[in-house]
Design an enzyme around this catalytic site. Sequence first.
Site, PDB file in Angstrom:
ATOM      1  N   MET A  11       0.846  -1.182   0.000  1.00  0.00           N
ATOM      2  CA  MET A  11       0.000   0.000   0.000  1.00  0.00           C
ATOM      3  C   MET A  11       0.890   1.245   0.000  1.00  0.00           C
ATOM      4  O   MET A  11       1.913   1.278   0.664  1.00  0.00           O
ATOM      5  CB  MET A  11      -0.937  -0.024   1.194  1.00  0.00           C
ATOM      6  CG  MET A  11      -1.898  -1.202   1.093  1.00  0.00           C
ATOM      7  SD  MET A  11      -3.233  -1.158   2.247  1.00  0.00           S
ATOM      8  CE  MET A  11      -4.202   0.191   1.635  1.00  0.00           C
ATOM      9  N   LYS A  15       0.549   2.091  -7.057  1.00  0.00           N
ATOM     10  CA  LYS A  15       0.003   1.131  -8.019  1.00  0.00           C
ATOM     11  C   LYS A  15      -1.127   1.736  -8.837  1.00  0.00           C
ATOM     12  O   LYS A  15      -1.146   1.636 -10.064  1.00  0.00           O
ATOM     13  CB  LYS A  15      -0.494  -0.129  -7.300  1.00  0.00           C
ATOM     14  CG  LYS A  15       0.579  -0.903  -6.588  1.00  0.00           C
ATOM     15  CD  LYS A  15       0.009  -2.064  -5.795  1.00  0.00           C
ATOM     16  CE  LYS A  15      -1.054  -1.692  -4.811  1.00  0.00           C
ATOM     17  NZ  LYS A  15      -0.643  -0.755  -3.746  1.00  0.00           N
ATOM     18  N   GLU A  86      -6.511  -3.078  -8.285  1.00  0.00           N
ATOM     19  CA  GLU A  86      -6.872  -3.882  -7.109  1.00  0.00           C
ATOM     20  C   GLU A  86      -7.159  -5.337  -7.495  1.00  0.00           C
ATOM     21  O   GLU A  86      -8.101  -5.961  -7.012  1.00  0.00           O
ATOM     22  CB  GLU A  86      -8.069  -3.264  -6.368  1.00  0.00           C
ATOM     23  CG  GLU A  86      -7.865  -1.830  -5.923  1.00  0.00           C
ATOM     24  CD  GLU A  86      -6.795  -1.641  -4.845  1.00  0.00           C
ATOM     25  OE1 GLU A  86      -6.246  -2.624  -4.329  1.00  0.00           O
ATOM     26  OE2 GLU A  86      -6.521  -0.466  -4.522  1.00  0.00           O
ATOM     27  N   CYS A  87      -6.311  -5.885  -8.344  1.00  0.00           N
ATOM     28  CA  CYS A  87      -6.515  -7.236  -8.879  1.00  0.00           C
ATOM     29  C   CYS A  87      -6.449  -8.327  -7.815  1.00  0.00           C
ATOM     30  O   CYS A  87      -6.925  -9.441  -8.047  1.00  0.00           O
ATOM     31  CB  CYS A  87      -5.513  -7.525  -9.976  1.00  0.00           C
ATOM     32  SG  CYS A  87      -3.800  -7.519  -9.399  1.00  0.00           S
ATOM     33  N   GLN A  88      -5.917  -8.019  -6.652  1.00  0.00           N
ATOM     34  CA  GLN A  88      -5.862  -9.024  -5.590  1.00  0.00           C
ATOM     35  C   GLN A  88      -7.253  -9.498  -5.192  1.00  0.00           C
ATOM     36  O   GLN A  88      -7.424 -10.594  -4.679  1.00  0.00           O
ATOM     37  CB  GLN A  88      -5.104  -8.506  -4.360  1.00  0.00           C
ATOM     38  CG  GLN A  88      -5.839  -7.458  -3.546  1.00  0.00           C
ATOM     39  CD  GLN A  88      -5.598  -6.037  -4.018  1.00  0.00           C
ATOM     40  OE1 GLN A  88      -4.958  -5.815  -5.036  1.00  0.00           O
ATOM     41  NE2 GLN A  88      -6.084  -5.071  -3.269  1.00  0.00           N
ATOM     42  N   CYS A 143       9.923   1.953   3.567  1.00  0.00           N
ATOM     43  CA  CYS A 143       9.501   1.981   4.966  1.00  0.00           C
ATOM     44  C   CYS A 143       9.990   3.302   5.570  1.00  0.00           C
ATOM     45  O   CYS A 143      10.876   3.963   5.017  1.00  0.00           O
ATOM     46  CB  CYS A 143      10.147   0.790   5.681  1.00  0.00           C
ATOM     47  SG  CYS A 143       9.849   0.674   7.456  1.00  0.00           S
ATOM     48  N   CYS A 145      11.971   3.625   7.849  1.00  0.00           N
ATOM     49  CA  CYS A 145      13.396   3.486   8.161  1.00  0.00           C
ATOM     50  C   CYS A 145      14.287   3.644   6.930  1.00  0.00           C
ATOM     51  O   CYS A 145      15.495   3.727   7.053  1.00  0.00           O
ATOM     52  CB  CYS A 145      13.669   2.137   8.821  1.00  0.00           C
ATOM     53  SG  CYS A 145      13.616   0.741   7.668  1.00  0.00           S
TER      54      CYS A 145
END
Length: 193
Positions: A11, A15, A86-88, A143, A145
């Site tokens: 996320m 995308k 959002e193909c998941q 991230c 970090c």
Amino acid sequence: MAKLYFKYGVMGSSKTAQALITKFNYEEKGMRVWLIKPQTDDRDGDNIVRSRIGLSCPAYVLPYQEDVYESYQKLSNQVDVIIVDECQFLAEQQIDQLADIVIRYNIPVLCFGLRTDFRTKMFPGSKRLLEIADSITEIKTICACGKKATVNVRMDENGRIVTEGEQILIGGNDKYTSMCYQCYMEKRREQEQ
């Protein structure tokens, strides 16, 4: 020769923005794009695909049980490329149907989505794409970090990591963040103490 593409990322990795930019690029060359979003993704309204940076476009809403191959056949003379956001959230058989479109009609299909959920488990649509896609590309982001983010982290209202619950909970920055696996595991350990 057309291909079935899977472009995945955590996320916040852009995308959807990349899907919409890809749509624009095809259309700028005079090609007709069928933009699809699964019905499960109702975050921005029924038929809108919207990125965090403000790009948006109407899309065809694909119910979970709909045969995408049959739906394509009704439009086949009007479509040069298919883009799925959002193909998941697609069913495994819908991924197979998209692959059939690529093979039988020589139409490129570009699928954009998550690889794993907040529990670091694969979504069925993503799993099938990893099994059969002709091209697999990671869309990278970082991230906090500075390392590459690989985990979609669901957070509660107090900023604590959630590790149990339904696989699908539609949301954006209000419910999710992305982290590298090391930060994810360290934060989970901190919470357990």
